[in-house]
Every structure is written in C-alpha cells, then in structure tokens.
Scaffold this motif. Sequence first.
Motif, short mmCIF file in Angstrom:
data_model
loop_
_atom_site.label_atom_id
_atom_site.label_comp_id
_atom_site.label_asym_id
_atom_site.label_seq_id
_atom_site.Cartn_x
_atom_site.Cartn_y
_atom_site.Cartn_z
N PRO A 165 0.81 -1.22 0.00
CA PRO A 165 0.00 0.00 0.00
C PRO A 165 0.84 1.27 0.00
O PRO A 165 2.06 1.24 0.22
N GLY A 166 0.18 2.40 -0.24
CA GLY A 166 0.84 3.69 -0.25
C GLY A 166 0.78 4.38 1.10
O GLY A 166 0.31 3.82 2.10
N LEU A 167 1.25 5.60 1.13
CA LEU A 167 1.27 6.43 2.33
C LEU A 167 -0.12 6.54 2.94
O LEU A 167 -1.10 6.86 2.25
N LEU A 168 -0.21 6.26 4.24
CA LEU A 168 -1.46 6.33 5.00
C LEU A 168 -2.57 5.47 4.40
O LEU A 168 -3.75 5.80 4.49
N CYS A 169 -2.16 4.38 3.77
CA CYS A 169 -3.12 3.38 3.28
C CYS A 169 -2.84 2.06 3.98
O CYS A 169 -1.70 1.76 4.33
N ASN A 170 -3.89 1.26 4.14
CA ASN A 170 -3.73 -0.06 4.74
C ASN A 170 -4.32 -1.12 3.82
O ASN A 170 -4.48 -0.89 2.62
N GLU A 171 -4.67 -2.27 4.39
CA GLU A 171 -5.11 -3.39 3.57
C GLU A 171 -6.39 -3.08 2.78
O GLU A 171 -6.67 -3.70 1.76
N ARG A 172 -7.17 -2.08 3.24
CA ARG A 172 -8.43 -1.80 2.54
C ARG A 172 -8.19 -1.17 1.17
O ARG A 172 -9.08 -1.19 0.31
N LEU A 173 -7.01 -0.60 0.94
CA LEU A 173 -6.68 -0.10 -0.39
C LEU A 173 -6.84 -1.20 -1.43
O LEU A 173 -7.30 -0.96 -2.55
N TRP A 174 -6.45 -2.42 -1.08
CA TRP A 174 -6.41 -3.54 -2.01
C TRP A 174 -7.54 -4.54 -1.77
O TRP A 174 -7.47 -5.67 -2.24
N GLN A 175 -8.60 -4.14 -1.06
CA GLN A 175 -9.59 -5.12 -0.63
C GLN A 175 -10.30 -5.79 -1.80
O GLN A 175 -10.55 -7.00 -1.78
N ALA B 151 0.91 -6.03 2.66
CA ALA B 151 1.97 -5.69 3.62
C ALA B 151 1.51 -4.64 4.62
O ALA B 151 0.65 -3.81 4.31
N ASP B 152 2.10 -4.68 5.79
CA ASP B 152 1.85 -3.69 6.85
C ASP B 152 3.05 -2.75 6.91
O ASP B 152 4.16 -3.17 7.25
N PHE B 153 2.84 -1.48 6.57
CA PHE B 153 3.93 -0.50 6.59
C PHE B 153 3.79 0.48 7.75
O PHE B 153 4.20 1.64 7.64
N MET C 165 -8.87 5.49 6.24
CA MET C 165 -7.58 4.80 6.35
C MET C 165 -6.54 5.71 7.01
O MET C 165 -5.79 5.27 7.89
N ALA C 166 -6.48 6.96 6.58
CA ALA C 166 -5.51 7.90 7.14
C ALA C 166 -5.75 8.13 8.62
O ALA C 166 -4.81 8.18 9.43
N ALA C 167 -7.02 8.25 9.00
CA ALA C 167 -7.34 8.46 10.42
C ALA C 167 -6.96 7.25 11.26
O ALA C 167 -6.46 7.39 12.38
N GLU C 168 -7.18 6.06 10.73
CA GLU C 168 -6.84 4.84 11.46
C GLU C 168 -5.33 4.72 11.68
O GLU C 168 -4.87 4.33 12.75
N LEU C 169 -4.55 5.04 10.68
CA LEU C 169 -3.09 4.90 10.79
C LEU C 169 -2.50 6.01 11.65
O LEU C 169 -1.62 5.77 12.48
N GLY C 170 -2.94 7.24 11.47
CA GLY C 170 -2.61 8.30 12.40
C GLY C 170 -1.24 8.93 12.30
O GLY C 170 -0.43 8.61 11.42
#
Length: 238
Positions: free
Chosen positions: A15-25, A40-42, A147-152
């Motif tokens: 994933p990209g900056l401030l993105c998680n697994e939901r980007l690729w769901q 991946a988890d970044f 996604m951005a709020a979750e990653l923080g």
Amino acid sequence: MNMNKKELPSLLLLPGLLCNERLWQNQVNNLVDICQPFVADFSQDDSIEAMARRVLDRAPEQFFLAGLSMGGYVAFEIMRQAPERVTRLALFDTMARLDEPERAATRKGLLRLAEEGRFIGVTPRLLPNLIHKDKLNTPVADEVMKMAAELGKEVFLKQQTAILNRSDSIPTLSKIKQPTIIVVGEDDKLTPPEESVNMAKAIPNAQLHRIPKCGHLPPLEYPQLTTELLRDWILQEA
C-alpha cells in the motif's frame, strides 16, 4: 502467511502512504481463485529498506509483487535486495526518481506540523490531490480519509521519513527482467503519467496502462478494472 494453497502463486500487495489493507480489498477478494494475495503492513518502520526487509522476512520464497506509490518505492527496494524472489512486478502510480527540492520541502513541512501535534490526516480539502473529482463526496473519499485516520500521526511520521530518505531507483530500472505492468491514473496529481511513461521506457518490455478519469488510487477509484489488470498480468505467459 498461510501457505496452504501451494499450487497458487503468492501475490504481495504494497500500500501507499497512510493506506492499509483496505486499499487492495477488492483485489484480495476477487483474485483468490488464481493467487494467494497478502497485503503488507507499513505501519512499523521508518525506512524503505526496513519496510522491504520486513516484507521479505514474511514472504514466501517467490512471489508476484504489486506496489502503489510508497508501495512502489518499497517494491524497487525489494528488487534491489532480492530480485530473484520476484517473479512479476506491477507498479501503480509511483515514480523511480527522487523528489524534486520543492516536493521534498513540502514533505519536511508536513513532518514538522505533525511533530508539533498538527497532524490532520486526509481532509476533504486534500482529497482532490488524491482522487479524481468524480470520486469526491463518494464512499471512495470516505475510505481514503478513514484509512488515514486509522493509521494516524505516528505512522505518518515514519512513512514520510522513509519516503524522504529513499534511494533513487532510476539506475535499477534497466535491470528489471520480470514481466512488468505499470498503471497510472490519467489525472494523478502526485505522480503524473509522465513518471510512468518514463519508467515504461526504461524497464525492458514493460506494459503501460493509463486509466482515464482516475487520480492517484486506482485500486479504490476503479477497483474492478484494477483487479482485471492484475488478473491478466498474473495469468499472462512469462
């Protein structure tokens, strides 16, 4: 990683900056018939090199590799660290070169604001830089902000630091021999199509796909099309 279906190839999605697994769901849900997808988890590392090592430590011996934006930077680093483990490569809305001074200065300014406690995540005002105007005020926009709020803040600090200190990948492009597709939104403001055109010229036999009316996040903006592009890439003859 669960490797029970050993007959299917593994697909690592970065994933990209401030993105998680939901980007690729959508891709994870709809490609399981032909591959084993893992995202991946970044969130833990503050360098592209460390992100790549963490992916490699957890990955199967060989895999297909797809990265978007910052995920593309990690993909290039994986190609430096362990090219023999990558069987195919897909690059979405990323670039090989380093930031120009103005963009690097913007990143540093955002880092300072976050360190001062003024992290704002992705706001509606910032969304036009990430997604096409047709996707504003839609569930796609909500997903990006969520996604951005979750990653923080802490993840943002690590990831921006990693991006600022990344290596120049232009010298490595001509060494990529794996079947490669390059995908970019026609209206991507962060990594404009010219960046992808240049990469496609430098990587031997790379296939370039430009998506009309799309910004920086094709997997969310055009999930079905993105999935089909990956499906064709996975199934194509080497």
